[in-house]
Write a protein that holds these residues in place. Structure first.
Motif, PDB file in Angstrom:
ATOM      1  N   ARG A  84      70.169 -61.569  18.926  1.00  0.00           N
ATOM      2  CA  ARG A  84      70.846 -62.246  17.810  1.00  0.00           C
ATOM      3  C   ARG A  84      70.004 -62.169  16.533  1.00  0.00           C
ATOM      4  O   ARG A  84      70.523 -61.904  15.442  1.00  0.00           O
ATOM      5  CB  ARG A  84      71.123 -63.698  18.172  1.00  0.00           C
ATOM      6  N   GLU A  85      68.712 -62.361  16.660  1.00  0.00           N
ATOM      7  CA  GLU A  85      67.830 -62.291  15.488  1.00  0.00           C
ATOM      8  C   GLU A  85      67.759 -60.869  14.938  1.00  0.00           C
ATOM      9  O   GLU A  85      67.781 -60.668  13.723  1.00  0.00           O
ATOM     10  CB  GLU A  85      66.430 -62.794  15.848  1.00  0.00           C
ATOM     11  N   LEU A  86      67.687 -59.882  15.802  1.00  0.00           N
ATOM     12  CA  LEU A  86      67.662 -58.492  15.341  1.00  0.00           C
ATOM     13  C   LEU A  86      68.955 -58.140  14.602  1.00  0.00           C
ATOM     14  O   LEU A  86      68.920 -57.477  13.562  1.00  0.00           O
ATOM     15  CB  LEU A  86      67.444 -57.543  16.525  1.00  0.00           C
ATOM     16  N   LEU A  87      70.083 -58.583  15.125  1.00  0.00           N
ATOM     17  CA  LEU A  87      71.363 -58.342  14.442  1.00  0.00           C
ATOM     18  C   LEU A  87      71.420 -59.057  13.098  1.00  0.00           C
ATOM     19  O   LEU A  87      71.878 -58.497  12.097  1.00  0.00           O
ATOM     20  CB  LEU A  87      72.527 -58.793  15.329  1.00  0.00           C
ATOM     21  N   ARG A  88      70.964 -60.296  13.066  1.00  0.00           N
ATOM     22  CA  ARG A  88      70.967 -61.060  11.818  1.00  0.00           C
ATOM     23  C   ARG A  88      70.111 -60.373  10.760  1.00  0.00           C
ATOM     24  O   ARG A  88      70.488 -60.256   9.601  1.00  0.00           O
ATOM     25  CB  ARG A  88      70.445 -62.477  12.058  1.00  0.00           C
ATOM     26  N   ARG A  89      68.961 -59.869  11.173  1.00  0.00           N
ATOM     27  CA  ARG A  89      68.053 -59.216  10.224  1.00  0.00           C
ATOM     28  C   ARG A  89      68.649 -57.920   9.686  1.00  0.00           C
ATOM     29  O   ARG A  89      68.417 -57.555   8.548  1.00  0.00           O
ATOM     30  CB  ARG A  89      66.720 -58.950  10.896  1.00  0.00           C
ATOM     31  N   ARG A  90      69.424 -57.223  10.469  1.00  0.00           N
ATOM     32  CA  ARG A  90      70.017 -55.975   9.995  1.00  0.00           C
ATOM     33  C   ARG A  90      71.109 -56.222   8.965  1.00  0.00           C
ATOM     34  O   ARG A  90      71.332 -55.402   8.097  1.00  0.00           O
ATOM     35  CB  ARG A  90      70.582 -55.180  11.173  1.00  0.00           C
ATOM     36  N   ARG A  91      71.747 -57.335   9.026  1.00  0.00           N
ATOM     37  CA  ARG A  91      72.755 -57.649   8.016  1.00  0.00           C
ATOM     38  C   ARG A  91      72.127 -57.966   6.675  1.00  0.00           C
ATOM     39  O   ARG A  91      72.762 -57.854   5.649  1.00  0.00           O
ATOM     40  CB  ARG A  91      73.594 -58.837   8.476  1.00  0.00           C
ATOM     41  N   SER A  92      70.841 -58.370   6.695  1.00  0.00           N
ATOM     42  CA  SER A  92      70.199 -58.770   5.443  1.00  0.00           C
ATOM     43  C   SER A  92      69.546 -57.607   4.703  1.00  0.00           C
ATOM     44  O   SER A  92      69.138 -57.744   3.558  1.00  0.00           O
ATOM     45  CB  SER A  92      69.155 -59.869   5.705  1.00  0.00           C
ATOM     46  N   PHE A  93      69.433 -56.427   5.330  1.00  0.00           N
ATOM     47  CA  PHE A  93      68.790 -55.285   4.655  1.00  0.00           C
ATOM     48  C   PHE A  93      69.811 -54.444   3.964  1.00  0.00           C
ATOM     49  O   PHE A  93      70.911 -54.292   4.309  1.00  0.00           O
ATOM     50  CB  PHE A  93      68.000 -54.423   5.644  1.00  0.00           C
TER      51      PHE A  93
ATOM     52  N   ASP B  60      60.311 -46.978  15.228  1.00  0.00           N
ATOM     53  CA  ASP B  60      60.767 -47.341  16.575  1.00  0.00           C
ATOM     54  C   ASP B  60      61.858 -48.410  16.553  1.00  0.00           C
ATOM     55  O   ASP B  60      62.508 -48.652  17.566  1.00  0.00           O
ATOM     56  CB  ASP B  60      59.600 -47.848  17.426  1.00  0.00           C
ATOM     57  N   PHE B  61      62.039 -49.070  15.403  1.00  0.00           N
ATOM     58  CA  PHE B  61      63.013 -50.158  15.331  1.00  0.00           C
ATOM     59  C   PHE B  61      64.131 -49.916  14.336  1.00  0.00           C
ATOM     60  O   PHE B  61      65.054 -50.706  14.247  1.00  0.00           O
ATOM     61  CB  PHE B  61      62.307 -51.480  15.010  1.00  0.00           C
ATOM     62  N   TYR B  62      64.039 -48.834  13.563  1.00  0.00           N
ATOM     63  CA  TYR B  62      65.088 -48.560  12.587  1.00  0.00           C
ATOM     64  C   TYR B  62      65.649 -47.184  12.782  1.00  0.00           C
ATOM     65  O   TYR B  62      64.886 -46.242  12.970  1.00  0.00           O
ATOM     66  CB  TYR B  62      64.550 -48.745  11.159  1.00  0.00           C
ATOM     67  N   PRO B  63      66.971 -47.067  12.757  1.00  0.00           N
ATOM     68  CA  PRO B  63      67.893 -48.126  12.376  1.00  0.00           C
ATOM     69  C   PRO B  63      68.072 -49.189  13.455  1.00  0.00           C
ATOM     70  O   PRO B  63      68.372 -50.334  13.146  1.00  0.00           O
ATOM     71  CB  PRO B  63      69.207 -47.408  12.105  1.00  0.00           C
ATOM     72  N   TYR B  64      67.901 -48.819  14.726  1.00  0.00           N
ATOM     73  CA  TYR B  64      67.999 -49.813  15.800  1.00  0.00           C
ATOM     74  C   TYR B  64      66.910 -49.553  16.828  1.00  0.00           C
ATOM     75  O   TYR B  64      66.566 -48.403  17.086  1.00  0.00           O
ATOM     76  CB  TYR B  64      69.370 -49.743  16.499  1.00  0.00           C
ATOM     77  N   PRO B  65      66.423 -50.614  17.463  1.00  0.00           N
ATOM     78  CA  PRO B  65      65.436 -50.422  18.528  1.00  0.00           C
ATOM     79  C   PRO B  65      66.105 -49.904  19.799  1.00  0.00           C
ATOM     80  O   PRO B  65      67.309 -50.050  19.981  1.00  0.00           O
ATOM     81  CB  PRO B  65      64.865 -51.823  18.751  1.00  0.00           C
ATOM     82  N   THR B  66      65.314 -49.323  20.666  1.00  0.00           N
ATOM     83  CA  THR B  66      65.849 -48.891  21.948  1.00  0.00           C
ATOM     84  C   THR B  66      65.987 -50.109  22.867  1.00  0.00           C
ATOM     85  O   THR B  66      65.360 -51.144  22.647  1.00  0.00           O
ATOM     86  CB  THR B  66      64.906 -47.884  22.634  1.00  0.00           C
ATOM     87  N   ARG B  67      66.798 -49.951  23.903  1.00  0.00           N
ATOM     88  CA  ARG B  67      66.934 -51.019  24.899  1.00  0.00           C
ATOM     89  C   ARG B  67      65.571 -51.312  25.525  1.00  0.00           C
ATOM     90  O   ARG B  67      65.203 -52.458  25.743  1.00  0.00           O
ATOM     91  CB  ARG B  67      67.929 -50.620  25.978  1.00  0.00           C
ATOM     92  N   GLN B  68      64.814 -50.261  25.786  1.00  0.00           N
ATOM     93  CA  GLN B  68      63.491 -50.419  26.373  1.00  0.00           C
ATOM     94  C   GLN B  68      62.574 -51.230  25.447  1.00  0.00           C
ATOM     95  O   GLN B  68      61.821 -52.087  25.906  1.00  0.00           O
ATOM     96  CB  GLN B  68      62.906 -49.033  26.626  1.00  0.00           C
ATOM     97  N   GLY B  69      62.650 -50.972  24.153  1.00  0.00           N
ATOM     98  CA  GLY B  69      61.841 -51.720  23.191  1.00  0.00           C
ATOM     99  C   GLY B  69      62.222 -53.193  23.158  1.00  0.00           C
ATOM    100  O   GLY B  69      61.349 -54.068  23.105  1.00  0.00           O
ATOM    101  N   VAL B  70      63.514 -53.476  23.187  1.00  0.00           N
ATOM    102  CA  VAL B  70      63.984 -54.864  23.158  1.00  0.00           C
ATOM    103  C   VAL B  70      63.585 -55.581  24.448  1.00  0.00           C
ATOM    104  O   VAL B  70      63.134 -56.734  24.412  1.00  0.00           O
ATOM    105  CB  VAL B  70      65.512 -54.921  22.928  1.00  0.00           C
ATOM    106  N   GLU B  71      63.719 -54.903  25.580  1.00  0.00           N
ATOM    107  CA  GLU B  71      63.319 -55.507  26.856  1.00  0.00           C
ATOM    108  C   GLU B  71      61.823 -55.814  26.874  1.00  0.00           C
ATOM    109  O   GLU B  71      61.403 -56.861  27.368  1.00  0.00           O
ATOM    110  CB  GLU B  71      63.684 -54.579  28.029  1.00  0.00           C
ATOM    111  N   LYS B  72      61.034 -54.916  26.331  1.00  0.00           N
ATOM    112  CA  LYS B  72      59.579 -55.122  26.269  1.00  0.00           C
ATOM    113  C   LYS B  72      59.245 -56.332  25.384  1.00  0.00           C
ATOM    114  O   LYS B  72      58.386 -57.148  25.727  1.00  0.00           O
ATOM    115  CB  LYS B  72      58.925 -53.857  25.721  1.00  0.00           C
TER     116      LYS B  72
END
Length: 100
Positions: A91-100, A37-49
């Motif tokens: 910002r944290e989700l973006l930062r974490r994606r750069r580290s994988f 549900d979070f990879y490669p990116y989460p949905t807008r609905q998931g982030v809002e939740k």
């Protein structure tokens, strides 16, 4: 006149120190490569939740500490505090994606 130097991260306002640990904890729980549900990116609905959950936890924590008035009402109000949560989360989700 000389000014004392301090690290930049010590300059964050108090609200950041209250919100960011919850953002980090939420990302550690749900944002990992094995979660489809979070990879490669989460949905807008998931982030809002996630943002709603973090906002509610922060508000409960502040109510318990009797500081809700100081941070949420005077400085931010509901909309701005929740927006701050959402900004820090993205910002944290973006930062974490750069580290994988």
């Amino acid at each position: 006149m000389t000014y004392a130097r301090e690290p930049l991260d010590a300059m964050y306002p108090e609200v950041y120190h209250r919100v960011y640990p919850h953002v980090k904890h939420m990302c550690e729980m749900y944002d990992n490569p094995s979660n489809p549900d979070f990879y490669p990116y989460p949905t807008r609905q998931g982030v809002e939740k996630m943002a709603d959950h973090i906002y509610n936890r922060v508000m409960m924590e502040m109510r318990d500490a009797s500081i809700e008035e100081d941070i949420s009402t005077q400085q931010f109000g509901r909309g701005l505090l929740r927006d701050l949560v959402l900004i820090l989360l993205i910002r944290e989700l973006l930062r974490r994606r750069r580290s994988f």
